[in-house]
Design a protein around this motif. Structure first.
Motif, PDB file in Angstrom:
ATOM      1  N   GLN A  25       0.811  -1.237   0.000  1.00  0.00           N
ATOM      2  CA  GLN A  25       0.000   0.000   0.000  1.00  0.00           C
ATOM      3  C   GLN A  25       0.837   1.276   0.000  1.00  0.00           C
ATOM      4  O   GLN A  25       0.337   2.338  -0.355  1.00  0.00           O
ATOM      5  N   ASP A  26       2.113   1.175   0.433  1.00  0.00           N
ATOM      6  CA  ASP A  26       2.893   2.419   0.487  1.00  0.00           C
ATOM      7  C   ASP A  26       3.609   2.702  -0.839  1.00  0.00           C
ATOM      8  O   ASP A  26       4.416   3.609  -0.924  1.00  0.00           O
ATOM      9  N   ASN A  27       3.314   1.914  -1.876  1.00  0.00           N
ATOM     10  CA  ASN A  27       3.969   2.127  -3.168  1.00  0.00           C
ATOM     11  C   ASN A  27       3.016   2.893  -4.097  1.00  0.00           C
ATOM     12  O   ASN A  27       2.068   2.320  -4.623  1.00  0.00           O
ATOM     13  N   PRO A  28       3.261   4.198  -4.279  1.00  0.00           N
ATOM     14  CA  PRO A  28       2.293   5.040  -4.993  1.00  0.00           C
ATOM     15  C   PRO A  28       2.180   4.721  -6.482  1.00  0.00           C
ATOM     16  O   PRO A  28       3.050   4.076  -7.058  1.00  0.00           O
ATOM     17  N   ASP A  45      -5.213   9.872  -1.009  1.00  0.00           N
ATOM     18  CA  ASP A  45      -3.963   9.416  -0.382  1.00  0.00           C
ATOM     19  C   ASP A  45      -3.521   8.053  -0.882  1.00  0.00           C
ATOM     20  O   ASP A  45      -2.337   7.762  -0.964  1.00  0.00           O
ATOM     21  N   SER A  70      -1.223   8.318  -3.829  1.00  0.00           N
ATOM     22  CA  SER A  70       0.122   8.861  -3.603  1.00  0.00           C
ATOM     23  C   SER A  70       0.864   8.127  -2.492  1.00  0.00           C
ATOM     24  O   SER A  70       1.950   8.557  -2.096  1.00  0.00           O
ATOM     25  N   GLY A  71       0.282   7.035  -1.996  1.00  0.00           N
ATOM     26  CA  GLY A  71       0.926   6.283  -0.914  1.00  0.00           C
ATOM     27  C   GLY A  71       1.130   7.156   0.312  1.00  0.00           C
ATOM     28  O   GLY A  71       2.104   6.991   1.038  1.00  0.00           O
ATOM     29  N   GLY A  72       0.232   8.135   0.489  1.00  0.00           N
ATOM     30  CA  GLY A  72       0.310   9.006   1.657  1.00  0.00           C
ATOM     31  C   GLY A  72       1.313  10.150   1.504  1.00  0.00           C
ATOM     32  O   GLY A  72       1.455  10.990   2.397  1.00  0.00           O
ATOM     33  N   LEU A  73       2.007  10.230   0.362  1.00  0.00           N
ATOM     34  CA  LEU A  73       2.974  11.321   0.151  1.00  0.00           C
ATOM     35  C   LEU A  73       2.208  12.586  -0.281  1.00  0.00           C
ATOM     36  O   LEU A  73       1.054  12.503  -0.710  1.00  0.00           O
ATOM     37  N   SER A 124      15.099   5.377   4.131  1.00  0.00           N
ATOM     38  CA  SER A 124      13.806   5.538   3.447  1.00  0.00           C
ATOM     39  C   SER A 124      14.042   5.822   1.961  1.00  0.00           C
ATOM     40  O   SER A 124      14.962   6.542   1.587  1.00  0.00           O
ATOM     41  N   PRO A 146       9.095   4.920  -3.149  1.00  0.00           N
ATOM     42  CA  PRO A 146       8.883   3.709  -2.361  1.00  0.00           C
ATOM     43  C   PRO A 146       9.055   2.420  -3.154  1.00  0.00           C
ATOM     44  O   PRO A 146       9.524   1.420  -2.606  1.00  0.00           O
TER      45      PRO A 146
END
Ligand code: AMP
Ligand code: MG
Length: 342
Positions: free
Chosen positions: A60-63, A109, A112-115, A226, A230
Motif C-alpha cells: 500500500q505504500d507504493n504510490p 492518499d 500517492s501512498g500518503g505522500l 527511506s 517507495p
C-alpha cells in the motif's frame, strides 16, 4: 470474476468504449501503453484504486502513476506546476516520462501512498490516449502484473498474471519500449532521477541541466534508509529462477565462467545470436550493444527464464549508461542485487 478480453485490433473503438465504460463505473482494465501494460482505474475513485492494490498484491505504500491524455488535465492533479515540468513536457510528452510534482487535494492518499506528491505521465500509445479521453478521467495505472514479477509487455502476459482478478484486458499489441517509464522528481528544488528508462538522464539534462541520480537506481537500499521512491525498496521483475549478474571486463571471461557451470543445473540470459557459444540452456534478450532492443525484450525474456527449468541463470552486467542504465536497473533487481565480479 471473469476477465473480459477486449481486442483493439478486432473491435477498434467498440473495445475502447467498453474499456472506458468499465473504468467510469470503478472497474479495473489493463491497457496497453508504449512502455508496458498498465492496470488502470479511475485515479479519483479511492475504492477503484484500492482494488488495483488488491489485484496486484501491491504494498500500500507504493504510490501509483496517474495517466492523462492532454496537458490541461494536469491542472486538476497538481498543487502547482514547476517550470521544469513545462520544459520537460514540451520535450518528451506524450511519451515514456513520469514527473513527480506536489499534488492537489483531489488526489486520494491511496494514489500517492500518503505522500504529498503525485506522479504524472502522458502516454503516447494511441490506444491508451483514446481510453483516457473516452473515459474522461485521469487513470491511475501501475504495471499490470502480480507485484514482484516481470512487468507485462503483451496482453497475454497480463492474462497470465491477472486473469480472474480484474474486469478486462484491452489488447493493443506488444509494447514498443518494453521497460517502464523514466521517473524524475521535480517536487523539490533539485530534480532527481528516481527510475531510469528509455528517456535517458543525458536527454533530460540537455533540457533542464544537472539532475541528481537517486542512490537506489543502482544500489540496494539499506533496510533502514527511506526510499525517495517507495517502489525502489521492493524486489522486482523476478522470475522464480535465481538470477545472478556477472561483472566481467570482457566477453571471454563471461563465456568461460558460464560454460564452466555445465552440469550444474544452470542457464544463461544472453544476447541474440549467442546461444551457440554457450554449453548450457539459454534465453536471449535483444542485440548486443543495442540497449533499446534489450529493453524491448527484457521482460519477456525474464518470463521465459522459468521455462528453462534450471536452478540459476547467469546474465552479463550491462554498462549502466544511457538506456543501459534502465536495463541495469531492472536486471540488478531481478537478481535481487546478487552480483559476482570475476
Ligand atoms: P509502476 O507503476 O509499478 O511502474 O511503479 C511506479 C513507480 O513510481 C514506483 O517505483 C513508485 O514508487 C514511483 N512513484 C509513484 N508515485 C510516486 C511519488 N509520488 N513519489 C515518489 N515515487 C513515486
Ligand atoms: Mg511495476
Amino acid at each position: 470474476m471473469i476477465t473480459q478480453f477486449l481486442s483493439y485490433e478486432h473491435d477498434g473503438n467498440k473495445a475502447i468504449k467498453t474499456a472506458a465504460k468499465i473504468l467510469k463505473k470503478g472497474g479495473l482494465v489493463a491497457i496497453p501503453t508504449e512502455t508496458v501494460y498498465g492496470l488502470a482505474a479511475n485515479a479519483l475513485d479511492k475504492k477503484a484504486v484500492a482494488n488495483i492494490f488488491k489485484a496486484k498484491g501491491r504494498p500500500q505504500d507504493n504510490p501509483l502513476i496517474v495517466h492523462i491524455a492532454d496537458y490541461d488535465d494536469i491542472m486538476d492533479l497538481a498543487d502547482y506546476i514547476p517550470f521544469t515540468l513545462m520544459q520537460l513536457a514540451k520535450a518528451f510528452w506524450p511519451g515514456p516520462l513520469t514527473m513527480i510534482i506536489p499534488k492537489s487535494e483531489k488526489i486520494p492518499d491511496i494514489v500517492s501512498g500518503g505522500l504529498n506528491t503525485v506522479a504524472v505521465r502522458m502516454p503516447s500509445h494511441p490506444v491508451a490516449r483514446k481510453v483516457i479521453r473516452e473515459a474522461g478521467i485521469p487513470l491511475a495505472a501501475p504495471s499490470a502484473n502480480i507485484s514482484g514479477s516481470p512487468s507485462p509487455t503483451t496482453a497475454h502476459h497480463v492474462m497470465h498474471d491477472l486473469n480472474g482478478r480484474i474486469d478486462a484486458v484491452l489488447d493493443g499489441g506488444e509494447c514498443d519500449v518494453g521497460v517502464e517509464s523514466t521517473v524524475i522528481s521535480l517536487a523539490d528544488d533539485k530534480p532527481i532521477l528516481l527510475r531510469p528508462g528509455i528517456i535517458t538522464l543525458e536527454q533530460l539534462s540537455e533540457v533542464i541541466g544537472h539532475i541528481d541520480v537517486s542512490e537506489a537506481v543502482i544500489n540496494k537500499l539499506n533496510d533502514n534508509k527511506s526510499a525517495p521512491s517507495p517502489g525502489m525498496k521492493y524486489k522486482h521483475y523476478s522470475p522464480k529462477t535465481k538470477i545472478i549478474m556477472i561483472k566481467t571486463e570482457n566477453d571471454e571471461d563471461f563465456i568461460d565462467y558460464v560454460n564452466s557451470m555445465k552440469d550444474k543445473n544452470c542457464g544463461v540470459l544472453c544476447y541474440d545470436n549467442e546461444t551457440e557459444i554457450f554449453k548450457i540452456p539459454s534465453v536471449t534478450y535483444g542485440q548486443k550493444g543495442d540497449y533499446d532492443s534489450q529493453a524491448h525484450e527484457l521482460f519477456d525474456a525474464l518470463r521465459k527464464v522459468d521455462d528453462l527449468s534450471v536452478q540459476t541463470v547467469y546474465v552479463r552486467c550491462p554498462v549502466p549508461q544511457g538506456v543501459g542504465l534502465a536495463v541495469y536497473n531492472r536486471l540488478i533487481r531481478a537478481a535481487g542485487f546478487e552480483v559476482i565480479t570475476i
